[in-house]
Design a protein around this motif. Structure first.
Motif, PDB file in Angstrom:
ATOM      1  N   SER A   1      85.086-105.104 -77.314  1.00 27.45           N
ATOM      2  CA  SER A   1      84.701-104.973 -78.713  1.00 27.45           C
ATOM      3  C   SER A   1      85.620-103.960 -79.371  1.00 27.45           C
ATOM      4  O   SER A   1      86.272-103.164 -78.694  1.00 27.45           O
ATOM      5  CB  SER A   1      83.243-104.503 -78.823  1.00 27.45           C
ATOM      6  N   SER A   2      85.659-103.963 -80.695  1.00 27.75           N
ATOM      7  CA  SER A   2      86.511-102.979 -81.374  1.00 27.75           C
ATOM      8  C   SER A   2      85.876-102.505 -82.669  1.00 27.75           C
ATOM      9  O   SER A   2      85.111-103.217 -83.308  1.00 27.75           O
ATOM     10  CB  SER A   2      87.905-103.559 -81.653  1.00 27.75           C
TER      11      SER A   2
ATOM     12  N   CYS B   1      82.886 -96.826 -74.547  1.00 29.83           N
ATOM     13  CA  CYS B   1      84.213 -96.404 -75.010  1.00 29.83           C
ATOM     14  C   CYS B   1      85.071 -96.009 -73.834  1.00 29.83           C
ATOM     15  O   CYS B   1      84.606 -95.346 -72.917  1.00 29.83           O
ATOM     16  CB  CYS B   1      84.121 -95.208 -75.955  1.00 29.83           C
TER      17      CYS B   1
ATOM     18  N   GLN C   1      80.813 -94.568 -82.644  1.00 29.74           N
ATOM     19  CA  GLN C   1      80.697 -95.675 -81.693  1.00 29.74           C
ATOM     20  C   GLN C   1      79.870 -95.272 -80.477  1.00 29.74           C
ATOM     21  O   GLN C   1      79.027 -96.013 -80.006  1.00 29.74           O
ATOM     22  CB  GLN C   1      82.077 -96.170 -81.264  1.00 29.74           C
TER      23      GLN C   1
ATOM     24  N   THR D   1      84.729-100.678 -75.597  1.00 30.11           N
ATOM     25  CA  THR D   1      84.960-100.734 -77.034  1.00 30.11           C
ATOM     26  C   THR D   1      86.197 -99.921 -77.366  1.00 30.11           C
ATOM     27  O   THR D   1      86.335 -98.790 -76.909  1.00 30.11           O
ATOM     28  CB  THR D   1      83.758-100.173 -77.821  1.00 30.11           C
TER      29      THR D   1
ATOM     30  N   PRO E   1      80.788-107.387 -73.753  1.00 30.07           N
ATOM     31  CA  PRO E   1      81.835-106.366 -73.731  1.00 30.07           C
ATOM     32  C   PRO E   1      81.856-105.497 -72.480  1.00 30.07           C
ATOM     33  O   PRO E   1      80.814-105.129 -71.946  1.00 30.07           O
ATOM     34  CB  PRO E   1      81.533-105.522 -74.964  1.00 30.07           C
TER      35      PRO E   1
ATOM     36  N   GLY F   1      77.658 -97.808 -77.877  1.00 26.34           N
ATOM     37  CA  GLY F   1      78.764 -98.623 -77.398  1.00 26.34           C
ATOM     38  C   GLY F   1      79.501 -97.982 -76.234  1.00 26.34           C
ATOM     39  O   GLY F   1      79.422 -96.780 -76.011  1.00 26.34           O
TER      40      GLY F   1
END
Length: 95
Positions: free
Chosen positions: A43-44, A83, A76, A14, A11, A81
């Motif tokens: 990614s989500s 973002c 997240q 996100t 990724p 992650g």
């Protein structure tokens, strides 16, 4: 609040996104969007708003909806992650 995470292989970011008023995070369109982003390296995290979690059809207030979105994004970020933050202008602000 519940959510579904779809991981991209390698990724670059996100995306955190919620459903519209007529569907929930498990809707086929939401799944297709998550899969398309994963194929593009993003990614989500999909999440349900509280009214869907409670089985209601009436949408939450703006404050509840905004708070839910912010909480999902914070979750997240806390899990490590990446973002992207999309800037949404405050329409209440004076010009």
């Amino acid at each position: 609040m519940s959510g579904l995470f779809t991981a991209a292989a390698d990724p670059i970011a996100t995306l955190v996104f919620g459903h519209g008023a007529g569907a929930d995070m498990r809707h086929a369109a939401m799944q297709s969007i998550a899969e398309a982003f994963a194929a593009a390296g993003i990614s989500s995290l999909r999440f349900n708003f509280p009214f869907k979690e409670a089985g209601k059809s009436r949408v939450d207030s703006k404050d509840v909806s905004t708070g839910t979105t912010i909480s999902s994004r914070k979750w997240q970020v806390m899990r490590g992650g990446l973002c992207w933050r999309m800037h949404v202008p405050d329409r209440r602000a004076a010009p």
